[in-house]
Design a protein around this motif. Structure first.
Motif, PDB file in Angstrom:
ATOM      1  N   ILE A  28      -6.497  22.540 -48.045  1.00  0.00           N
ATOM      2  CA  ILE A  28      -6.874  23.822 -48.892  1.00  0.00           C
ATOM      3  C   ILE A  28      -5.904  24.650 -48.755  1.00  0.00           C
ATOM      4  CG2 ILE A  28      -8.591  25.426 -48.923  1.00  0.00           C
ATOM      5  CD1 ILE A  28     -10.940  24.008 -47.719  1.00  0.00           C
ATOM      6  N   ALA A  29      -5.330  25.018 -47.656  1.00  0.00           N
ATOM      7  CA  ALA A  29      -4.278  26.173 -48.120  1.00  0.00           C
ATOM      8  C   ALA A  29      -3.056  25.410 -48.686  1.00  0.00           C
ATOM      9  CB  ALA A  29      -3.944  26.791 -46.280  1.00  0.00           C
ATOM     10  N   ALA A  30      -2.083  24.012 -48.501  1.00  0.00           N
ATOM     11  CA  ALA A  30      -1.590  22.923 -49.716  1.00  0.00           C
ATOM     12  C   ALA A  30      -2.127  23.482 -50.661  1.00  0.00           C
ATOM     13  CB  ALA A  30      -1.254  21.892 -49.275  1.00  0.00           C
ATOM     14  N   LEU A  31      -3.303  23.290 -51.453  1.00  0.00           N
ATOM     15  CA  LEU A  31      -3.609  22.676 -52.340  1.00  0.00           C
ATOM     16  C   LEU A  31      -3.985  24.441 -53.001  1.00  0.00           C
ATOM     17  CD1 LEU A  31      -6.750  20.660 -52.713  1.00  0.00           C
ATOM     18  CD2 LEU A  31      -4.290  19.749 -53.297  1.00  0.00           C
ATOM     19  N   GLY A 127      19.603   6.285 -70.116  1.00  0.00           N
ATOM     20  CA  GLY A 127      19.720   7.280 -70.365  1.00  0.00           C
ATOM     21  C   GLY A 127      18.329   7.079 -70.585  1.00  0.00           C
ATOM     22  N   ILE A 128      17.129   6.612 -69.052  1.00  0.00           N
ATOM     23  CA  ILE A 128      15.555   6.754 -69.517  1.00  0.00           C
ATOM     24  C   ILE A 128      15.753   8.207 -68.831  1.00  0.00           C
ATOM     25  CG2 ILE A 128      13.900   6.002 -68.221  1.00  0.00           C
ATOM     26  CD1 ILE A 128      15.320   3.035 -68.541  1.00  0.00           C
ATOM     27  N   PRO A 129      14.562   9.098 -69.596  1.00  0.00           N
ATOM     28  CA  PRO A 129      14.366  10.250 -68.539  1.00  0.00           C
ATOM     29  C   PRO A 129      13.470  10.221 -67.449  1.00  0.00           C
ATOM     30  CG  PRO A 129      12.681   9.693 -70.589  1.00  0.00           C
ATOM     31  CD  PRO A 129      13.405   8.653 -70.881  1.00  0.00           C
ATOM     32  N   VAL A 130      13.800  10.559 -66.254  1.00  0.00           N
ATOM     33  CA  VAL A 130      13.131  10.830 -64.503  1.00  0.00           C
ATOM     34  C   VAL A 130      11.722  11.995 -64.619  1.00  0.00           C
ATOM     35  CG1 VAL A 130      13.265  10.582 -62.628  1.00  0.00           C
ATOM     36  CG2 VAL A 130      14.459   9.045 -63.978  1.00  0.00           C
ATOM     37  N   ILE A 131      11.175  11.899 -64.455  1.00  0.00           N
ATOM     38  CA  ILE A 131      10.095  12.634 -63.854  1.00  0.00           C
ATOM     39  C   ILE A 131      10.244  12.766 -62.725  1.00  0.00           C
ATOM     40  CG2 ILE A 131       7.737  14.100 -64.028  1.00  0.00           C
ATOM     41  CD1 ILE A 131       7.841  12.731 -66.993  1.00  0.00           C
ATOM     42  N   GLY A 132      10.203  13.404 -61.867  1.00  0.00           N
ATOM     43  CA  GLY A 132      10.381  13.455 -60.551  1.00  0.00           C
ATOM     44  C   GLY A 132       9.298  14.629 -59.747  1.00  0.00           C
ATOM     45  N   LEU A 133       8.366  14.258 -58.918  1.00  0.00           N
ATOM     46  CA  LEU A 133       7.891  15.038 -57.766  1.00  0.00           C
ATOM     47  C   LEU A 133       8.109  14.980 -56.542  1.00  0.00           C
ATOM     48  CD1 LEU A 133       4.016  13.939 -58.548  1.00  0.00           C
ATOM     49  CD2 LEU A 133       4.869  15.368 -57.020  1.00  0.00           C
ATOM     50  N   THR A 134       8.000  15.984 -55.915  1.00  0.00           N
ATOM     51  CA  THR A 134       9.195  15.771 -55.079  1.00  0.00           C
ATOM     52  C   THR A 134       8.622  17.631 -54.239  1.00  0.00           C
ATOM     53  OG1 THR A 134      11.151  16.115 -53.338  1.00  0.00           O
ATOM     54  CG2 THR A 134      11.016  16.613 -55.668  1.00  0.00           C
ATOM     55  N   GLN A 135       9.393  17.777 -52.700  1.00  0.00           N
ATOM     56  CA  GLN A 135       8.881  19.455 -52.743  1.00  0.00           C
ATOM     57  C   GLN A 135      10.750  19.433 -52.378  1.00  0.00           C
ATOM     58  OE1 GLN A 135       7.487  19.280 -48.193  1.00  0.00           O
ATOM     59  NE2 GLN A 135       5.144  20.102 -48.756  1.00  0.00           N
ATOM     60  N   LEU A 149       8.587  17.984 -61.024  1.00  0.00           N
ATOM     61  CA  LEU A 149       7.750  18.789 -60.930  1.00  0.00           C
ATOM     62  C   LEU A 149       7.252  19.166 -59.564  1.00  0.00           C
ATOM     63  CD1 LEU A 149       4.779  16.496 -62.337  1.00  0.00           C
ATOM     64  CD2 LEU A 149       6.147  18.814 -63.053  1.00  0.00           C
ATOM     65  N   THR A 150       7.484  20.274 -58.499  1.00  0.00           N
ATOM     66  CA  THR A 150       7.791  20.585 -57.414  1.00  0.00           C
ATOM     67  C   THR A 150       6.679  21.437 -57.022  1.00  0.00           C
ATOM     68  OG1 THR A 150      10.793  21.470 -58.165  1.00  0.00           O
ATOM     69  CG2 THR A 150       9.696  22.414 -55.868  1.00  0.00           C
ATOM     70  N   MET A 151       6.549  20.233 -55.836  1.00  0.00           N
ATOM     71  CA  MET A 151       5.804  21.261 -54.928  1.00  0.00           C
ATOM     72  C   MET A 151       5.992  21.957 -53.518  1.00  0.00           C
ATOM     73  SD  MET A 151       3.892  17.521 -53.886  1.00  0.00           S
ATOM     74  CE  MET A 151       5.258  17.067 -53.457  1.00  0.00           C
ATOM     75  N   PRO A 152       4.952  22.837 -53.647  1.00  0.00           N
ATOM     76  CA  PRO A 152       5.480  23.577 -52.139  1.00  0.00           C
ATOM     77  C   PRO A 152       6.069  23.683 -50.628  1.00  0.00           C
ATOM     78  CG  PRO A 152       3.371  24.407 -52.360  1.00  0.00           C
ATOM     79  CD  PRO A 152       3.805  22.836 -53.685  1.00  0.00           C
ATOM     80  N   GLN A 153       6.271  23.992 -49.851  1.00  0.00           N
ATOM     81  CA  GLN A 153       6.937  23.282 -48.685  1.00  0.00           C
ATOM     82  C   GLN A 153       5.822  23.822 -47.865  1.00  0.00           C
ATOM     83  OE1 GLN A 153      11.076  22.913 -47.427  1.00  0.00           O
ATOM     84  NE2 GLN A 153      11.936  23.091 -49.436  1.00  0.00           N
ATOM     85  N   VAL A 154       4.957  23.249 -47.355  1.00  0.00           N
ATOM     86  CA  VAL A 154       4.489  23.598 -46.326  1.00  0.00           C
ATOM     87  C   VAL A 154       3.872  22.697 -45.445  1.00  0.00           C
ATOM     88  CG1 VAL A 154       2.588  24.645 -47.615  1.00  0.00           C
ATOM     89  CG2 VAL A 154       2.047  22.315 -47.666  1.00  0.00           C
ATOM     90  N   ALA A 155       3.286  23.479 -44.432  1.00  0.00           N
ATOM     91  CA  ALA A 155       3.645  22.402 -43.056  1.00  0.00           C
ATOM     92  C   ALA A 155       2.216  21.232 -43.419  1.00  0.00           C
ATOM     93  CB  ALA A 155       2.849  22.847 -41.971  1.00  0.00           C
ATOM     94  N   GLU A 156       2.940  20.595 -42.164  1.00  0.00           N
ATOM     95  CA  GLU A 156       1.664  19.097 -42.391  1.00  0.00           C
ATOM     96  C   GLU A 156       1.028  18.819 -41.327  1.00  0.00           C
ATOM     97  OE1 GLU A 156       2.314  16.057 -44.636  1.00  0.00           O
ATOM     98  OE2 GLU A 156       3.561  16.359 -44.933  1.00  0.00           O
ATOM     99  N   ALA A 157      -0.675  18.513 -42.050  1.00  0.00           N
ATOM    100  CA  ALA A 157      -1.570  18.368 -41.131  1.00  0.00           C
ATOM    101  C   ALA A 157      -0.931  18.109 -38.789  1.00  0.00           C
ATOM    102  CB  ALA A 157      -2.449  18.175 -41.249  1.00  0.00           C
TER     103      ALA A 157
END
Length: 331
Positions: A28-31, A127-135, A149-157
């Motif tokens: 929940i905190a990560a979301l 010339g193909i656009p890339v959408i990245g999803l990473t921390q 698309l950057t995700m926050p760096q939070v601890a894994e469970a």
């Protein structure tokens, strides 16, 4: 990461429940952190996808790949053509799937998965656009992305910080957010959703009545207003739907006679009774382009077993609740 072993969790049910709750709280905190940190990069990613005529090709390694497969499926079912390709397979010929009109959605928590390097380099060259999803936006994936698309760096469970847990949940949530924004931008309707989901109870409920009838529905049992009681009973019996439509002289619908109407008529003098005498003059009807869910709601709310499908005031078919139960529309 420490080499010190974590203490073994107690077999006490209360301890296990407490640990499970802790994992859920971390998720929940990560979301919440993901939602708080979201910026206009998602909108820019959507505009890239909407501007491209080709597919969205989703890729990712390991757990990111499993989540990527689900994201691709969600995109495809909600109006954005998409499919998943394993990044290692791309290095062995499947790069040919990356046509110049596609968009690559690449997923990697670290952004440094070595299996992604070949497809990322290929996209840069073509010339193909890339959408990245990473921390990690400073990673190889982040640097190679037109939008990151950057995700926050939070601890894994995971107590060892190894098994992807919070990170995969955030990836899934961000993928769902991307798919839903694209769905809204396209104006994707429930009817279009139903076309992509013909199977299962959900898909069946989104089908139209016309889909249910097919291209050659059997004509409903019908009698004129002047039909005798015996003729009405015969028509209902031969029609095998528990009802017969009663027609005006011009073929338009005047009413309906059901099995229940026939039973109630036996309390009267049957001699001289006509269809007009025993029919219900204002029956519940539905159009062929209505959803099957609407037909089911109409029947259950009004506690009726038969429903006439009518177009231009003329009956096309009879829907019977028993048929719907047999086909799985109604449980």
């Amino acid at each position: 990461m420490s080499d010190t072993a974590n203490p073994v969790l107690s077999a006490d049910p209360a301890a296990m429940t407490a640990r499970a709750r802790e994992v859920i709280r971390l998720n929940i905190a990560a979301l919440k952190a993901l939602e708080t940190g979201l910026d206009d990069s998602l909108g820019r990613a959507c505009e890239i996808i909407l501007s491209r005529p080709g597919y969205v090709v989703v890729t990712g390694m390991g757990k990111s790949g499993h989540i990527g497969g689900k994201i691709a499926a969600t995109l495809a079912s909600t109006g954005t053509n998409a499919f998943f390709v394993h990044p290692a397979e791309m290095s062995h010929g499947d790069l040919g799937m990356l046509r110049k009109d596609v968009t690559l959605l690449a997923i990697s928590n670290s952004g440094e998965s070595r299996e992604l390097r070949d497809p990322l380099i290929f996209c840069q060259r073509e010339g193909i656009p890339v959408i990245g999803l990473t921390q990690r936006p400073g990673s190889f994936l982040g640097r190679a992305s037109a939008v990151c698309l950057t995700m926050p760096q939070v601890a894994e469970a995971c107590p060892n910080g190894l098994a992807p847990t919070t990170s995969t949940l955030m990836t899934l949530a961000l993928g769902d957010a991307l798919a839903m924004v694209l769905m809204d931008r396209r104006g994707f309707t429930a009817e279009a959703f139903g076309l992509h989901h013909p199977g299962g109870k959900l898909g069946m409920s989104l089908q139209s009545v016309r889909d249910w009838m097919g291209d050659r529905p059997p004509a409903p049992a019908a009698v004129p207003l002047t039909a005798t009681f015996a003729e009405v009973v015969s028509a209902i019996t031969e029609g095998r739907k528990g009802a017969a439509a009663v027609l005006n002289g011009d073929g338009t619908l005047a009413g309906i006679v059901t099995d229940g109407d026939v039973r109630r008529a036996f309390s009267r003098d049957l001699s001289g009774l006509t269809a007009a005498d025993v029919m219900s003059p204002r029956p519940k009807v539905i159009g062929p382009d209505a959803r099957m869910s609407d037909a089911i709601d109409l029947m259950t709310q009004n506690r009726i077993a038969t429903l006439l499908v009518v177009e231009d005031e003329r009956p096309l078919a009879v829907v019977h609740i028993a048929e719907l139960m047999q086909a799985g529309y109604v449980s």
